[in-house]
Design a protein around this motif. Structure first.
Motif, PDB file in Angstrom:
ATOM      1  N   VAL A 189       8.799  14.379  11.708  1.00  0.00           N
ATOM      2  CA  VAL A 189      10.264  14.418  11.710  1.00  0.00           C
ATOM      3  C   VAL A 189      10.741  15.711  11.058  1.00  0.00           C
ATOM      4  CG1 VAL A 189      12.373  13.249  10.954  1.00  0.00           C
ATOM      5  CG2 VAL A 189      10.402  11.895  11.660  1.00  0.00           C
ATOM      6  N   GLY A 190       9.998  16.142  10.037  1.00  0.00           N
ATOM      7  CA  GLY A 190      10.355  17.374   9.339  1.00  0.00           C
ATOM      8  C   GLY A 190      10.014  18.645  10.096  1.00  0.00           C
ATOM      9  N   GLY A 191       9.405  18.517  11.266  1.00  0.00           N
ATOM     10  CA  GLY A 191       9.141  19.689  12.101  1.00  0.00           C
ATOM     11  C   GLY A 191       7.855  20.425  11.782  1.00  0.00           C
ATOM     12  N   MET A 192       6.922  19.809  11.017  1.00  0.00           N
ATOM     13  CA  MET A 192       5.674  20.508  10.694  1.00  0.00           C
ATOM     14  C   MET A 192       4.752  20.648  11.906  1.00  0.00           C
ATOM     15  SD  MET A 192       5.886  21.672   7.730  1.00  0.00           S
ATOM     16  CE  MET A 192       4.209  22.263   7.577  1.00  0.00           C
ATOM     17  N   ASP A 193       4.938  19.793  12.916  1.00  0.00           N
ATOM     18  CA  ASP A 193       4.329  19.958  14.243  1.00  0.00           C
ATOM     19  C   ASP A 193       2.842  19.617  14.304  1.00  0.00           C
ATOM     20  OD1 ASP A 193       4.888  20.916  17.049  1.00  0.00           O
ATOM     21  OD2 ASP A 193       3.209  22.215  16.511  1.00  0.00           O
ATOM     22  N   LYS A 194       2.035  20.244  13.470  1.00  0.00           N
ATOM     23  CA  LYS A 194       0.608  19.937  13.429  1.00  0.00           C
ATOM     24  C   LYS A 194       0.178  19.850  11.962  1.00  0.00           C
ATOM     25  CE  LYS A 194      -0.821  22.266  17.718  1.00  0.00           C
ATOM     26  NZ  LYS A 194      -1.700  23.342  18.268  1.00  0.00           N
ATOM     27  N   TYR A 195      -0.206  18.656  11.557  1.00  0.00           N
ATOM     28  CA  TYR A 195      -0.566  18.404  10.155  1.00  0.00           C
ATOM     29  C   TYR A 195      -2.000  17.902  10.081  1.00  0.00           C
ATOM     30  CZ  TYR A 195      -1.479  14.479   6.907  1.00  0.00           C
ATOM     31  OH  TYR A 195      -2.068  13.577   6.063  1.00  0.00           O
ATOM     32  N   PHE A 196      -2.712  18.270   9.001  1.00  0.00           N
ATOM     33  CA  PHE A 196      -3.958  17.588   8.678  1.00  0.00           C
ATOM     34  C   PHE A 196      -4.132  17.556   7.172  1.00  0.00           C
ATOM     35  CE2 PHE A 196      -5.807  21.750   8.032  1.00  0.00           C
ATOM     36  CZ  PHE A 196      -6.933  21.559   7.231  1.00  0.00           C
ATOM     37  N   GLN A 197      -5.020  16.677   6.743  1.00  0.00           N
ATOM     38  CA  GLN A 197      -5.300  16.536   5.314  1.00  0.00           C
ATOM     39  C   GLN A 197      -6.652  15.837   5.177  1.00  0.00           C
ATOM     40  OE1 GLN A 197      -3.091  14.653   1.322  1.00  0.00           O
ATOM     41  NE2 GLN A 197      -2.399  14.060   3.339  1.00  0.00           N
ATOM     42  N   ILE A 198      -7.513  16.363   4.351  1.00  0.00           N
ATOM     43  CA  ILE A 198      -8.736  15.653   3.972  1.00  0.00           C
ATOM     44  C   ILE A 198      -8.386  14.910   2.691  1.00  0.00           C
ATOM     45  CG2 ILE A 198     -11.155  15.870   3.315  1.00  0.00           C
ATOM     46  CD1 ILE A 198     -11.377  18.280   5.134  1.00  0.00           C
ATOM     47  N   VAL A 199      -8.212  13.590   2.807  1.00  0.00           N
ATOM     48  CA  VAL A 199      -7.460  12.854   1.795  1.00  0.00           C
ATOM     49  C   VAL A 199      -8.177  11.575   1.381  1.00  0.00           C
ATOM     50  CG1 VAL A 199      -6.134  11.685   3.616  1.00  0.00           C
ATOM     51  CG2 VAL A 199      -5.180  11.832   1.309  1.00  0.00           C
ATOM     52  N   LYS A 200      -8.063  11.238   0.103  1.00  0.00           N
ATOM     53  CA  LYS A 200      -8.558   9.970  -0.418  1.00  0.00           C
ATOM     54  C   LYS A 200      -7.625   8.831  -0.004  1.00  0.00           C
ATOM     55  CE  LYS A 200     -12.283  10.467  -3.075  1.00  0.00           C
ATOM     56  NZ  LYS A 200     -13.528   9.761  -2.752  1.00  0.00           N
ATOM     57  N   CYS A 201      -8.227   7.706   0.398  1.00  0.00           N
ATOM     58  CA  CYS A 201      -7.483   6.494   0.712  1.00  0.00           C
ATOM     59  C   CYS A 201      -8.133   5.330  -0.036  1.00  0.00           C
ATOM     60  CB  CYS A 201      -7.477   6.233   2.217  1.00  0.00           C
ATOM     61  SG  CYS A 201      -6.749   7.575   3.185  1.00  0.00           S
ATOM     62  N   PHE A 202      -7.378   4.247  -0.189  1.00  0.00           N
ATOM     63  CA  PHE A 202      -7.818   3.160  -1.063  1.00  0.00           C
ATOM     64  C   PHE A 202      -7.515   1.816  -0.411  1.00  0.00           C
ATOM     65  CE2 PHE A 202      -6.373   6.852  -3.331  1.00  0.00           C
ATOM     66  CZ  PHE A 202      -7.367   7.110  -4.256  1.00  0.00           C
ATOM     67  N   ARG A 203      -8.501   0.933  -0.398  1.00  0.00           N
ATOM     68  CA  ARG A 203      -8.300  -0.421   0.128  1.00  0.00           C
ATOM     69  C   ARG A 203      -9.015  -1.413  -0.763  1.00  0.00           C
ATOM     70  NH1 ARG A 203      -9.132   0.749   6.628  1.00  0.00           N
ATOM     71  NH2 ARG A 203      -7.347   2.149   6.824  1.00  0.00           N
ATOM     72  N   ASP A 204      -8.276  -2.395  -1.230  1.00  0.00           N
ATOM     73  CA  ASP A 204      -8.844  -3.430  -2.097  1.00  0.00           C
ATOM     74  C   ASP A 204      -9.328  -4.574  -1.222  1.00  0.00           C
ATOM     75  OD1 ASP A 204      -9.614  -5.015  -4.175  1.00  0.00           O
ATOM     76  OD2 ASP A 204      -7.594  -5.451  -4.899  1.00  0.00           O
ATOM     77  N   GLU A 205     -10.465  -4.365  -0.573  1.00  0.00           N
ATOM     78  CA  GLU A 205     -10.986  -5.366   0.351  1.00  0.00           C
ATOM     79  C   GLU A 205     -12.429  -5.691   0.011  1.00  0.00           C
ATOM     80  OE1 GLU A 205     -10.669  -3.728   4.264  1.00  0.00           O
ATOM     81  OE2 GLU A 205     -11.698  -1.886   3.743  1.00  0.00           O
ATOM     82  N   ASP A 206     -12.926  -6.771   0.607  1.00  0.00           N
ATOM     83  CA  ASP A 206     -14.311  -7.151   0.382  1.00  0.00           C
ATOM     84  C   ASP A 206     -15.236  -6.026   0.814  1.00  0.00           C
ATOM     85  OD1 ASP A 206     -13.419  -9.577  -0.515  1.00  0.00           O
ATOM     86  OD2 ASP A 206     -13.683 -10.591   1.411  1.00  0.00           O
ATOM     87  N   LEU A 207     -16.300  -5.837   0.047  1.00  0.00           N
ATOM     88  CA  LEU A 207     -17.134  -4.650   0.221  1.00  0.00           C
ATOM     89  C   LEU A 207     -18.423  -4.977   0.957  1.00  0.00           C
ATOM     90  CD1 LEU A 207     -16.609  -3.207  -3.338  1.00  0.00           C
ATOM     91  CD2 LEU A 207     -15.470  -2.489  -1.250  1.00  0.00           C
ATOM     92  N   ARG A 208     -18.941  -3.964   1.641  1.00  0.00           N
ATOM     93  CA  ARG A 208     -20.248  -4.030   2.271  1.00  0.00           C
ATOM     94  C   ARG A 208     -21.012  -2.772   1.876  1.00  0.00           C
ATOM     95  NH1 ARG A 208     -17.138  -5.118   7.203  1.00  0.00           N
ATOM     96  NH2 ARG A 208     -17.674  -2.991   7.830  1.00  0.00           N
ATOM     97  N   ALA A 209     -22.265  -2.707   2.315  1.00  0.00           N
ATOM     98  CA  ALA A 209     -23.085  -1.558   1.946  1.00  0.00           C
ATOM     99  C   ALA A 209     -22.502  -0.253   2.451  1.00  0.00           C
ATOM    100  CB  ALA A 209     -24.502  -1.748   2.492  1.00  0.00           C
ATOM    101  N   ASP A 210     -21.769  -0.294   3.575  1.00  0.00           N
ATOM    102  CA  ASP A 210     -21.233   0.934   4.157  1.00  0.00           C
ATOM    103  C   ASP A 210     -19.734   1.073   3.926  1.00  0.00           C
ATOM    104  OD1 ASP A 210     -20.453  -1.132   5.759  1.00  0.00           O
ATOM    105  OD2 ASP A 210     -20.797  -0.094   7.655  1.00  0.00           O
TER     106      ASP A 210
END
Length: 583
Positions: A206-227
């Motif tokens: 919406v801000g007109g940046m047109d092409k964006y990327f980010q190598i970014v940390k994300c977080f999910r509080d969910e049940d865990l598996r080995a992977d």
């Protein structure tokens, strides 16, 4: 100056050069009148020699006190090595040491710092900083760095701009559970850590940046598996004024670039299959196409033949396992036990051996003749010498069970070659999924995914049949990326929230900022996010992601090295306006 060279770069061309090195003692060999020490840093190993006849007496005696993992600095002369080691780049030379400084002594490590260590996973995670000194882990982290740099290079060359988005955001009810952060300044209110930067990257469009990327940390509080980790890293991307085809082309290009630059592999084709085809043919939406064993549906040939198990089933389906016709009864019984495990949940399995002479031998010969079984072989594309395994039951459950068996057999047969790469796109996902417990629909991807325009009319009458403008990239049986064309107008977004069970007030409270932004000229836009941890692991030929993360959590979501999560004291809790009830 602590070092003039690193421990991996010296060779015969440096003979007679005065050098200064620093690093860790890998090991030492004391022969009385002569002492050899392997000095290690990130770049490699250089052998040091302390010679009673050529080394200062004080230095010679000090060298005898060195233990494993001592941090030292040495000065000396590069000389030719008598017993050369062709297995390392520095194997033609050694350093005749003239000066030795112990920069730090070290306790004996709890496991050996070698490629093949005697340390189990738990102890290595507790002392992860020591584990990183080992080549397998160190090289995995360097490999991750290389992949990330190639991603940045490729996207930057296409005019993508890397923009950081906030980590302290608003909690939303969609998706997995949020990690929440109490606000000291706003009593009783909480931030959430982002499960993805989804709404922010849309606002950047919406801000007109047109092409964006980010190598970014994300977080999910969910049940865990080995992977799976509670915190993970995405290559997050968004583009304006695009259709689905534009996005698929850009990120096919990125994947081709990574395979070529990282692995030296050229990949020409990225097959595209629909979600329905993937589920019907492979039993899941992330099929491994490095091998065959496609599903063959057998209802037409297996039902109404006096076999009650198949007659009562919604679906009878099988796979042909190449070359498995010579399996012994013990091996077959072992597979039947495998599919009966609670993790798979099948009640049993039928098998058919395809003999070389065109005849068949099955566990249900009482009910089916050779012509019937020939039709099974045709449906599953079985050849002489193959074995057909057949499951039956509720359609979705049975497909999932046969998919698990297909992957297990491929692993046992060595068909999942980690050096082979077979990417594909899965498209035309359902927009909505029905939660059988609540009877309520929820978004299969997220509530900002646009429906296929031609399916919009079905939202009112048959919402389960509406397809999404969504796509996943699959590599070697793993979803490595997914995305969609987004909704970019307020009316359609409001309609989507309505079908997801949001009241108008709930939608405004949770996402009013986004719908407000859409009223100020939001362009058509869409994007995709790759899971960097998973992508790096697959490119590195591994199944698990932990060794490609510097400081991973265990299966319980704990960091055993720093002992987190941990309790905080009452004073902190009081300052955050949090009361913990004790019983």
């Amino acid at each position: 100056m602590y070092r003039s060279h690193n421990c991996g770069e010296l060779n015969a061309s440096n003979i007679n050069t005065e050098v200064t090195l620093a690093g860790w003692v890998q090991k030492s060999r004391d022969k009385g009148f002569m002492n050899w020490v392997d000095l290690r840093d990130r770049y490699g190993i250089t052998q040091l020699i302390f010679d009673e006849s050529r080394t200062d007496k004080t230095v010679f005696e000090l060298a005898k006190t060195l233990g494993r993992e001592f941090v030292i600095q040495v000065k000396g002369t590069v000389i030719e090595r008598e017993a050369k080691n062709k297995n390392i780049p520095t194997g033609e030379i050694e350093i005749l040491v003239s000066e030795l400084t112990i920069l730090n002594s070290a306790l004996t490590p709890p496991f050996t710092i070698e490629d093949e260590t005697d340390g189990g996973e738990d102890i290595r995670m507790k002392y992860r900083y020591l584990d990183i000194r080992r080549n397998p882990v160190k090289n995995s982290l360097l490999f991750r760095h290389k992949v990330a740099m190639e991603v940045r290079k490729y996207l930057s060359d296409l005019d993508f701009c890397e923009v950081e988005t906030p980590y302290l955001i608003k909690s939303t009810p969609e998706g997995a559970r949020d990690f929440v952060v109490p606000s000291r300044m706003n009593e009783g209110q909480f931030y959430a850590l982002p499960q993805s930067p989804q709404t922010f990257k849309q606002l950047l469009m919406v801000g007109g940046m047109d092409k964006y990327f980010q190598i970014v940390k994300c977080f999910r509080d969910e049940d865990l598996r080995a992977d799976r980790q509670p915190e993970f890293t995405q290559i997050d991307c968004e583009m304006a004024f695009v259709e689905q085809e534009d996005i698929l082309n850009v990120f096919e290009g990125l994947t081709r670039h990574l395979l070529k630059e990282i692995k030296g592999i050229e990949v020409d084709k990225f097959p595209r299959i629909t979600y329905d085809y993937a589920m019907k043919t492979y039993g899941n939406d992330k099929p491994d196409i490095r091998f065959g064993m496609k599903f063959g549906e057998l209802n037409e040939f297996a039902q109404h033949k006096e076999f009650p198990v198949f007659n009562a089933a919604e679906l009878v389906v099988g796979i042909a396992v190449p070359g498995a016709g010579n399996y012994t009864r013990k091996e077959i019984d072992g597979l039947i036990d495998w599919v009966k495990r609670p993790q798979v949940g099948a009640s049993g399995m039928v098998y058919v051996k395809c003999n070389e002479d065109g005849t068949f031998k099955s566990s249900v010969d009482k009910f089916y003749d050779n012509d019937d079984l020939a039709n099974w072989a045709k449906a599953t594309e079985a050849n002489p010498g193959d074995m057909i395994f057949v499951l039956s039951g509720p359609a979705n459950k049975t497909r999932a069970q046969l998919s698990a068996l297909r992957m297990e057999l491929a692993t046992r047969l060595g068909l999942r070659n980690p050096a082979e790469f077979a990417p594909l796109w899965v498209v035309d996902f359902p927009l909505l999924e029905l939660d059988e417990e609540s009877g309520r629909y929820h978004a299969m991807h997220h509530p900002f995914t646009s429906p296929k325009p031609e399916d919009m009319a079905l939202l009112e009458t048959e919402p389960g049949k509406v397809r999404a403008n969504a796509y996943d990239m699959v590599l070697n049986g793993n979803e490595i990326g997914g995305g969609s064309i987004r909704i970019h107008d307020k009316a359609t977004q409001q309609l989507m929230f309505k079908y997801l069970g949001f009241t108008e007030e709930e939608a405004k409270t949770q996402f009013g900022f986004l719908m407000d932004a859409f009223q100020f000229g939001a362009p058509p836009h869409g994007g995709l996010a790759f899971g960097l941890d998973r992508l790096v692991a697959i490119l590195g030929g591994q199944e698990t992601i932990r060794d490609f993360i510097a400081f991973p959590k265990n299966n319980s979501g704990r960091d055993v090295m720093i002992d987190a999560p941990a309790a905080i004291d009452d004073a902190q809790l009081k300052e955050l306006h949090i009361k913990i009830d004790t019983i």
